[in-house]
Design an enzyme around this catalytic site. Structure first.
Site, PDB file in Angstrom:
ATOM      1  N   CYS A  99       4.060  29.263 -15.419  1.00 48.03           N
ATOM      2  CA  CYS A  99       3.522  29.843 -16.695  1.00 48.03           C
ATOM      3  C   CYS A  99       2.994  28.798 -17.597  1.00 48.03           C
ATOM      4  CB  CYS A  99       4.782  30.649 -17.469  1.00 48.03           C
ATOM      5  SG  CYS A  99       5.095  31.901 -16.311  1.00 48.03           S
ATOM      6  N   TYR A 105       1.670  10.985  -3.390  1.00 47.89           N
ATOM      7  CA  TYR A 105       2.116  11.630  -4.787  1.00 47.89           C
ATOM      8  C   TYR A 105       2.050  13.079  -5.012  1.00 47.89           C
ATOM      9  CZ  TYR A 105       1.431   6.519  -5.400  1.00 47.89           C
ATOM     10  OH  TYR A 105       1.630   5.490  -5.107  1.00 47.89           O
ATOM     11  N   TYR A 165      -3.469  14.155 -14.114  1.00 45.06           N
ATOM     12  CA  TYR A 165      -4.545  13.343 -14.112  1.00 45.06           C
ATOM     13  C   TYR A 165      -5.728  14.078 -13.881  1.00 45.06           C
ATOM     14  CZ  TYR A 165      -0.646  10.701 -11.987  1.00 45.06           C
ATOM     15  OH  TYR A 165       0.578  10.494 -11.802  1.00 45.06           O
ATOM     16  N   ARG A 221      -0.900  16.476  -9.469  1.00 46.26           N
ATOM     17  CA  ARG A 221      -2.000  15.776  -9.636  1.00 46.26           C
ATOM     18  C   ARG A 221      -3.028  16.169 -10.540  1.00 46.26           C
ATOM     19  NH1 ARG A 221      -4.859  13.070  -6.693  1.00 46.26           N
ATOM     20  NH2 ARG A 221      -4.660  10.953  -7.763  1.00 46.26           N
ATOM     21  N   PRO A 255       0.890  -1.156   0.052  1.00 47.16           N
ATOM     22  CA  PRO A 255      -0.100   0.017  -0.023  1.00 47.16           C
ATOM     23  C   PRO A 255       0.890   1.116   0.001  1.00 47.16           C
ATOM     24  CG  PRO A 255       0.091  -0.832   2.179  1.00 47.16           C
ATOM     25  CD  PRO A 255       0.773  -1.740   1.226  1.00 47.16           C
TER      26      PRO A 255
HETATM   27  N1  LLP Z   1       2.930  -1.431  -6.084  1.00 53.19           N
HETATM   28  C1  LLP Z   1       3.176  -1.200  -7.275  1.00 53.19           C
HETATM   29  C2  LLP Z   1       3.988  -2.053  -7.837  1.00 53.19           C
HETATM   30  C3  LLP Z   1       2.978   0.178  -7.672  1.00 53.19           C
HETATM   31  O1  LLP Z   1       3.281   0.426  -9.044  1.00 53.19           O
HETATM   32  C4  LLP Z   1       2.358   1.120  -7.065  1.00 53.19           C
HETATM   33  C5  LLP Z   1       1.856   2.483  -7.444  1.00 53.19           C
HETATM   34  C6  LLP Z   1       1.870   0.585  -5.706  1.00 53.19           C
HETATM   35  C7  LLP Z   1       2.202  -0.417  -5.330  1.00 53.19           C
HETATM   36  C8  LLP Z   1       1.168   1.540  -4.976  1.00 53.19           C
HETATM   37  O2  LLP Z   1      -0.086   1.835  -5.312  1.00 53.19           O
HETATM   38  P1  LLP Z   1      -1.083   2.705  -4.349  1.00 53.19           P
HETATM   39  O3  LLP Z   1      -1.384   1.854  -3.041  1.00 53.19           O
HETATM   40  O4  LLP Z   1      -0.298   3.980  -3.919  1.00 53.19           O
HETATM   41  O5  LLP Z   1      -2.267   3.090  -4.908  1.00 53.19           O
HETATM   42  N2  LLP Z   1       1.075   9.181  -9.315  1.00 53.19           N
HETATM   43  C9  LLP Z   1      -0.510   8.582  -9.188  1.00 53.19           C
HETATM   44  C10 LLP Z   1      -0.516   7.090  -8.601  1.00 53.19           C
HETATM   45  C11 LLP Z   1       0.714   6.119  -9.383  1.00 53.19           C
HETATM   46  C12 LLP Z   1       0.730   4.964  -8.663  1.00 53.19           C
HETATM   47  C13 LLP Z   1       2.023   3.979  -9.559  1.00 53.19           C
HETATM   48  N3  LLP Z   1       2.178   2.615  -8.735  1.00 53.19           N
HETATM   49  C14 LLP Z   1      -1.557   9.258  -8.548  1.00 53.19           C
HETATM   50  O6  LLP Z   1      -1.040  10.386  -8.011  1.00 53.19           O
HETATM   51  O7  LLP Z   1      -2.466   9.124  -8.555  1.00 53.19           O
END
Ligand code: LLP
Length: 481
Positions: free
Chosen positions: A409, A437, A380, A376, A338
């Protein structure tokens, strides 16, 4: 100023990927959040979160972020005091919020063998890593740089798992020498290279294969990773053959199986579907004579950005484990990765209003944080709630609809659109759900130095990252001769 409208803008997406509307964009006692567009399936009504009467439970980050007598607090610290001491923009995190989020995941696995590997890309500040390391967490890393951070923060290398589609030989060597727990291998060619590197060091690399189960996580396409068209993992149909290859290579030792289908997932079904598909594979791989010691479910659990209601971590994991029990796999070693769910709602970014700029089509509230600090929305079209540090009162004057934008800018430099705010220059705002993030994806674009970061524990506010100086931003540069 363009007057505030009593209508909700037509387009808005859910799941933290919504640009054009706000909890505070509706007059009256309640806020109507409607969703439309590619990623929206719901219309939601939230409890009142107008600042003057915001209820403790309605604020993302509550109860760790809450108004007390009109002032926004993080735990027992007034955010305005943090801003006065450290300036703005500043990221402020609640340690209790992080620990509570971790506690929910731990509860879900009570009585099981589990290693929680915090996906540190969400927030890689050393003090945050240290906090999770002290709780016994391992780490999911995706670069040699992240490994160095884990070690600098006191993390245990044996609890580190290394994900990512593009590990270099140098990174593999570094991780093998550090003695990490597992490589989550994402392709057949990576297997061969890892075997090569491990053999040259006289080691056997512990590996899991990351499976791409072709399950739709129903999230923003940029953060969806478990579909056939994504670059991640080994295709479901190729998995058994890939394990057979791994088992035959002398420099590798198969230890587990791994899957991560995406991020900001707000429904349980994709998880349950992915687990079913993964267990089918465990059955087939073990039938081929290759034991699987651990099962890694990845990360991806969503948080509340805009009234999102993802499953609670403990409930989700309990449900998932029931499925594993039913299929006879409940006594395995489990892992999860997580990121966002442990830190996202545990942080805010405090920013100051520099200018208020009325316009014919839009009013702009120009703040001192920008897309380099909060990328973000620009990347996105993500939604972050924006609230004042001092709750609005009639004395603040009328509310108006604003696009909250930074000084960069680019027209893409916006933080929130169509937000109902009563603001004047000098006022301070908190951009919520900014623990994940944001700082970790920040940049120095426009030669903007990175903000300070503060970790609050009860009544104590600890500076965990000093504000960068402009000299810091060009420290590695040289003038040409
Ligand atoms: N494991 C792997 C292999 C991953 O690629 C990721 C996230 C995680 C775990 C953790 O995922 P989480 O629990 O945080 O959802 N920058 C984007 C999110 C990119 C996530 C990339 N991988 C945002 O700001 O929404």
């Amino acid at each position: 100023l363009r007057p505030a409208r009593a209508v909700v803008p037509a387009h808005r997406a859910s799941g933290g990927t919504a640009g054009n509307a706000a909890p505070n964009a509706q007059s009256g006692p309640c806020i109507v959040l409607s969703c439309s567009g590619a990623f929206c399936r719901h219309a939601r009504i939230l409890p009142c979160i107008r600042h003057s009467s915001m209820t403790p439970t309605s604020l993302p980050g509550a109860p760790f972020f809450a108004y007390r007598e009109g002032a926004l607090f993080v735990e027992d610290v007034r955010l305005a005091d943090v801003a006065r001491e450290h300036g703005t923009p500043v990221y402020v995190y609640s340690q209790a919020a992080m620990l509570a989020a971790l506690g929910a995941s731990q509860r879900g696995f009570e009585g099981r063998k589990v290693q929680i590997c915090y996906a540190m890309k969400a927030n890689s500040s050393l003090a945050v890593l240290q906090l999770f390391a002290r709780q016994g967490c391992g780490f999911d890393i995706v670069s040699g740089g992240e490994l160095q951070r884990v070690l600098a923060a006191g993390g245990e290398p044996s609890k580190v798992i290394f994900s990512g589609v593009g590990k270099t030989r140098a990174e593999m060597r570094q991780a093998l020498q550090a003695g990490i727990g597992c490589f989550n291998v994402e392709s057949e060619s990576e297997l061969e290279v890892l075997n090569d590197v491990a053999t040259s060091l006289g080691q056997r690399a512990p590996v899991s294969i990351r499976v791409n189960p072709n399950v739709d996580p129903k999230t923003h396409p940029y953060i969806s990773t478990g579909l056939k068209g994504n670059k991640f993992g080994v295709a479901h149909e190729r998995t058994v053959a890939t394990y057979q290859r791994a088992a035959a290579l002398p420099g590798l030792r198969v230890v587990g199986i791994d899957c991560h289908i995406g991020s900001q997932i707000t429904e349980e079904t994709p998880y349950l579907d992915a687990v079913d598909r993964m267990l089918d594979l465990v059955r087939d791989i073990e039938a081929a004579g290759i034991p699987i010691h651990h099962i890694d479910f990845g990360g991806g659990l969503g948080i509340n950005y805009n009234g999102d209601a993802p499953p609670a971590a403990d409930a989700l994991w309990t449900k998932l484990l029931a499925k594993l029990d039913a299929r006879g796999y409940g006594d395995r070693q489990f892992m999860i990765e997580p990121g966002r769910s442990l830190v996202g709602n545990a942080g805010v970014c405090v920013t100051e209003v520099l200018y208020v700029k009325p316009g014919e089509q839009k009013n702009f509230c120009i703040v001192d944080a920008a897309m380099n600090d909060l990328p973000r929305p620009a990347m996105y079209q993500a939604f972050h709630a924006i609230v004042p540090l001092r709750a609005a009162t009639p004395a603040n004057g009328g509310e108006h609809l604003y696009d909250v934008v930074g000084p960069i800018c680019e027209s893409g430099d916006w933080i929130g659109r169509d937000r109902r705010l009563a603001v004047q220059p000098g006022d301070q705002l908190a951009v919520l759900s900014a623990g994940a993030y944001c700082s970790s994806m920040g940049s120095n674009y426009n030669t903007r130095a990175r903000p300070a970061e503060v970790l609050v524990n009860g009544g104590q506010a600890h500076l965990i990252r000093s504000r960068e100086s402009v000299e810091d931003t060009f420290r590695c540069e040289k003038l040409a001769p």
